[in-house]
Scaffold this motif. Structure first.
Motif, PDB file in Angstrom:
ATOM      1  N   SER A   1      19.886  47.828   3.508  1.00  0.00           N
ATOM      2  CA  SER A   1      19.454  46.441   3.672  1.00  0.00           C
ATOM      3  C   SER A   1      19.695  45.649   2.396  1.00  0.00           C
ATOM      4  O   SER A   1      19.523  46.165   1.286  1.00  0.00           O
ATOM      5  CB  SER A   1      17.962  46.398   4.026  1.00  0.00           C
ATOM      6  N   PRO A   2      20.062  44.366   2.518  1.00  0.00           N
ATOM      7  CA  PRO A   2      20.189  43.513   1.328  1.00  0.00           C
ATOM      8  C   PRO A   2      18.878  43.341   0.584  1.00  0.00           C
ATOM      9  O   PRO A   2      18.881  42.876  -0.562  1.00  0.00           O
ATOM     10  CB  PRO A   2      20.667  42.173   1.907  1.00  0.00           C
TER      11      PRO A   2
ATOM     12  N   VAL B   1      25.331  38.632   4.318  1.00  0.00           N
ATOM     13  CA  VAL B   1      26.559  39.408   4.470  1.00  0.00           C
ATOM     14  C   VAL B   1      27.493  39.059   3.315  1.00  0.00           C
ATOM     15  O   VAL B   1      27.726  37.884   3.034  1.00  0.00           O
ATOM     16  CB  VAL B   1      27.247  39.105   5.814  1.00  0.00           C
ATOM     17  N   THR B   2      27.990  40.072   2.645  1.00  0.00           N
ATOM     18  CA  THR B   2      28.881  39.865   1.512  1.00  0.00           C
ATOM     19  C   THR B   2      30.311  39.702   2.007  1.00  0.00           C
ATOM     20  O   THR B   2      30.834  40.566   2.724  1.00  0.00           O
ATOM     21  CB  THR B   2      28.806  41.051   0.533  1.00  0.00           C
TER      22      THR B   2
ATOM     23  N   ASP C   1      27.781  35.842  -0.965  1.00  0.00           N
ATOM     24  CA  ASP C   1      26.842  36.273   0.066  1.00  0.00           C
ATOM     25  C   ASP C   1      26.484  35.085   0.944  1.00  0.00           C
ATOM     26  O   ASP C   1      26.071  34.032   0.431  1.00  0.00           O
ATOM     27  CB  ASP C   1      25.567  36.854  -0.556  1.00  0.00           C
TER      28      ASP C   1
ATOM     29  N   ILE D   1      30.759  41.966   8.640  1.00  0.00           N
ATOM     30  CA  ILE D   1      29.469  42.305   9.255  1.00  0.00           C
ATOM     31  C   ILE D   1      29.449  43.777   9.664  1.00  0.00           C
ATOM     32  O   ILE D   1      28.427  44.467   9.489  1.00  0.00           O
ATOM     33  CB  ILE D   1      29.205  41.392  10.469  1.00  0.00           C
TER      34      ILE D   1
ATOM     35  N   ARG E   1      31.026  46.168   8.217  1.00  0.00           N
ATOM     36  CA  ARG E   1      30.829  46.933   6.979  1.00  0.00           C
ATOM     37  C   ARG E   1      29.352  46.934   6.582  1.00  0.00           C
ATOM     38  O   ARG E   1      28.819  47.945   6.118  1.00  0.00           O
ATOM     39  CB  ARG E   1      31.683  46.357   5.850  1.00  0.00           C
ATOM     40  N   GLN E   2      28.688  45.767   6.753  1.00  0.00           N
ATOM     41  CA  GLN E   2      27.263  45.689   6.437  1.00  0.00           C
ATOM     42  C   GLN E   2      26.463  46.627   7.335  1.00  0.00           C
ATOM     43  O   GLN E   2      25.579  47.345   6.876  1.00  0.00           O
ATOM     44  CB  GLN E   2      26.768  44.255   6.606  1.00  0.00           C
TER      45      GLN E   2
ATOM     46  N   ASN F   1      26.477  50.190   6.315  1.00  0.00           N
ATOM     47  CA  ASN F   1      25.712  50.581   5.121  1.00  0.00           C
ATOM     48  C   ASN F   1      24.386  51.260   5.470  1.00  0.00           C
ATOM     49  O   ASN F   1      23.807  51.952   4.638  1.00  0.00           O
ATOM     50  CB  ASN F   1      25.429  49.356   4.255  1.00  0.00           C
TER      51      ASN F   1
ATOM     52  N   LEU G   1      22.672  41.551  13.303  1.00  0.00           N
ATOM     53  CA  LEU G   1      24.092  41.661  12.944  1.00  0.00           C
ATOM     54  C   LEU G   1      24.947  42.023  14.151  1.00  0.00           C
ATOM     55  O   LEU G   1      26.058  41.501  14.325  1.00  0.00           O
ATOM     56  CB  LEU G   1      24.258  42.702  11.835  1.00  0.00           C
TER      57      LEU G   1
END
Length: 611
Positions: free
Chosen positions: A254-255, A403-404, A448, A504, A506-507, A510, A549
């Motif tokens: 999580s961010p 989201v980066t 971001d 997204i 890729r996020q 994670n 997401l």
């Protein structure tokens, strides 16, 4: 960290707010038979019947009736008051979804005693009127303190709260608290010395020092003790920057985790610079006022837990805006659907002003008796709420996940650094121009962006449209001539939306597990309850992030198909700065693409519509 008015975006007004933490309000108590009969004797004529009904509806409840009704609801028998009561206390052992509702008795429960002492302190020191009876020039106070509230969706405790003691109308004045009762930078400098806390010190740092001074140095001798006694411990708030590494590991992916680590490092740096440094720190320069054994890092963490979760930004002070800890007002819980606002004003009436200031709260809507009163802490995502306030909401229209998005310009220098890893990667002829464009706009090549359940920011599209430009798009024209708020071309837009989907995904990758696994864990109530409060909050939060997401990915993929952007050989801009109107964009741009003349007229500010 502003507690203020929540601005609703498009479509959010259709969301129906739910009142959490309390049982549904009971119907008003029926009048006695004799009183009902006496009021209804005027019957026979419709007008008189309506008049008698209006009289019944307009009857005010007698002082103390709210407390008696709550005792009956919670199964608490009437008992004599102890030590004057002060309007707080009672009901901690009752059933239902609320406890300690300001009932006029105090028993062994220390929270009830603290409530009573706070009310008494506000009334005596600040002349704040909190009684349940009217007096000359003052209406009965409409709210009562609930010692414990519970979120009905998650059944988790949400601490103290305020609820309506009687019916409240939209725009009603709910409370007034004098500014001299508040903890501010001004009060901190007065308490600890202007030589120690200089004029340029940050407001958060100054108030944090006063909180530590009042609670840990003065203790029982502090004039703010009744207020300090209702402030929670860290364990009752649990913002993520105070979590253990084990609890934080439940948020892996999580961010919130990097944001938490960043905040932890910042708090440590600020503590070391202001207090802990052995040569310049306040603990060494003023050891009598800043004793090192009291001004510990643990006390610093507690102070910032209070500030982040309770401090209010007052914007209408005579000298401008200021941060403040406002006793009593900071007991009100958060709802993203609330529009209630807390602010300051000068005391007195429209003709005569006293020169003093007070904090004021107005009702954003009508409240029924026993309904919890809310304010909004601002349009905050669950990540912000969990980081700073220690909770997240199951229903939050402002929830988002960062989201980066990073597209490194393929310059010759960058490819040379990659060496053999760059085999097959072509140099971007526009790379240097893109870098210069980003520098002029103050944007990095790694950004971001928040993704919401129903939308994503236009700024992300603008950034990606620039980064996905090719020489076929520009045909020799500079990048600065293009309008990135609109679609550049079909091929460019396809690359943009595809890159968002990839970012997204890729996020989502994670996270160490899937949202279905989290849902199964939450559904197993016995196993889920074995986790700590922090861990339960983490599981719910990471599940909701993944769900958001996935919905965003599904919406983007549907948009790509609807606009025909999944077809091969899509057209590029070909040097046109006008962009291209794609299927499904008529509502955004009109039924036809704008002409170059329309563009020039708009830039000139001329009110001409050539459609």
């Amino acid at each position: 960290l502003v507690l203020g008015v929540a601005a609703f975006g498009g479509g959010l007004n259709d969301v129906v707010p739910s009142v959490s933490a309390f049982v549904p309000p009971r119907a008003p108590l029926a009048p006695s038979r004799s009183r009902s009969a006496s009021l209804g004797m005027a019957g026979g004529e419709g007008g008189e019947t309506e008049w008698s009904k209006a009289l019944r509806d307009a009857e005010g409840s007698a002082p103390g009736s709210f407390e008696e009704e709550m005792r009956a609801m919670l199964g608490i028998g009437s008992q004599p008051e102890k030590d004057g009561g002060g309007g707080a206390g009672g009901g901690a052992d009752g059933g239902g979804k609320m406890k300690g509702l300001g009932l006029k008795r105090t028993d062994a429960n220390p929270k009830l005693t603290a409530n009573a002492n706070l009310v008494r302190w506000l009334e005596e020191r600040g002349e704040v009127y909190l009684a349940d009876a009217s007096t000359w020039g003052e209406a009965p106070h409409p709210m009562a303190i609930s010692t414990e509230t519970v979120d009905e969706l998650t059944n988790e405790s949400s601490g103290r709260g305020l609820l309506a003691r009687r019916s409240i109308n939209e725009g009603d004045e709910l409370l007034k608290v004098p500014m001299d009762l508040c903890l501010t930078k001004k009060s901190a400098r007065k308490a600890l010395g202007r030589d120690a806390l200089e004029g340029g010190i940050n407001e958060y740092l100054a108030i944090a020092c006063q909180l530590i001074h009042e609670r840990y140095v003065l203790g029982d001798e502090s004039e703010y003790k009744p207020y300090l006694d209702v402030l929670p411990d860290i364990e009752e708030v649990n913002p993520t920057f105070t979590w253990s590494d084990e609890d934080l590991s439940f948020l892996d992916g999580s961010p919130v985790v990097p944001a938490t680590r960043s905040l932890q490092a910042k708090l440590r740096r600020e503590y070391d610079a202001l207090l802990g440094d052995e040569t310049t720190g306040l603990c060494d320069r003023f050891p009598d006022r800043f004793p090192r054994d009291k001004f510990t890092y643990e006390a610093w963490e507690w102070a910032f837990t209070m500030l982040f979760s309770r401090a209010i930004r007052l914007r209408n002070l005579r000298t401008g805006e200021a941060l403040a800890m406002v006793p009593y007002a900071d007991l009100i819980n958060h709802s993203p659907f609330s529009g209630a606002y807390v602010d300051a004003r000068e005391t007195g009436d429209w003709l005569f002003k006293t020169g003093e200031e007070e904090v004021i709260l107005y009702a954003d809507r009508g409240y029924r008796k026993m309904e919890q009163v809310y304010i909004s802490y601002g349009p905050k995502s669950n990540a912000e709420l969990l980081l700073l306030y220690g909770f997240a909401l199951e229903r939050n229209p402002y929830n988002s996940v960062d989201v980066t998005v990073s597209i490194k310009p393929r310059t010759r220098e960058a490819l040379e650094k990659l060496g053999s890893a760059a085999d097959g990667i072509e140099e971007d002829p526009l790379a240097d121009e893109k870098i210069a464009f980003l520098e002029r706009s103050g944007t990095d090549d790694t950004v971001d962006f928040p993704c919401y359940a129903d939308r994503y920011p236009v700024e992300m599209l603008e950034y990606l449209r620039l980064m996905q430009m090719t020489p076929e798009d520009t045909r020799g024209k500079p990048l600065s001539e293009f309008d990135y708020t609109r679609t550049i071309s079909a091929a460019n837009e396809a690359a943009v939306l595809t890159s968002v989907v990839q970012a997204i995904k890729r996020q989502i990758g994670n996270y160490p597990n899937d949202d279905e696994d989290d849902a199964a864990l939450i559904k197993d109530r016995g196993l889920f309850r074995l986790l700590s409060y922090n861990q339960r909050m983490a599981v719910r939060h990471r599940r909701n992030e993944k769900r958001l997401l996935k919905r965003t990915v599904a919406a983007l993929e549907k948009q790509i198909r609807r606009k025909g952007l999944d077809a091969p050989d899509l057209r590029r801009a070909g040097g046109s700065t006008l962009g291209e109107l794609l299927p499904g964009e008529e509502r955004m741009y009109g039924t036809k693409q704008r002409t170059a003349l329309e563009d020039r007229l708009e830039k000139m500010g001329l009110p001409v519509d050539l459609k």
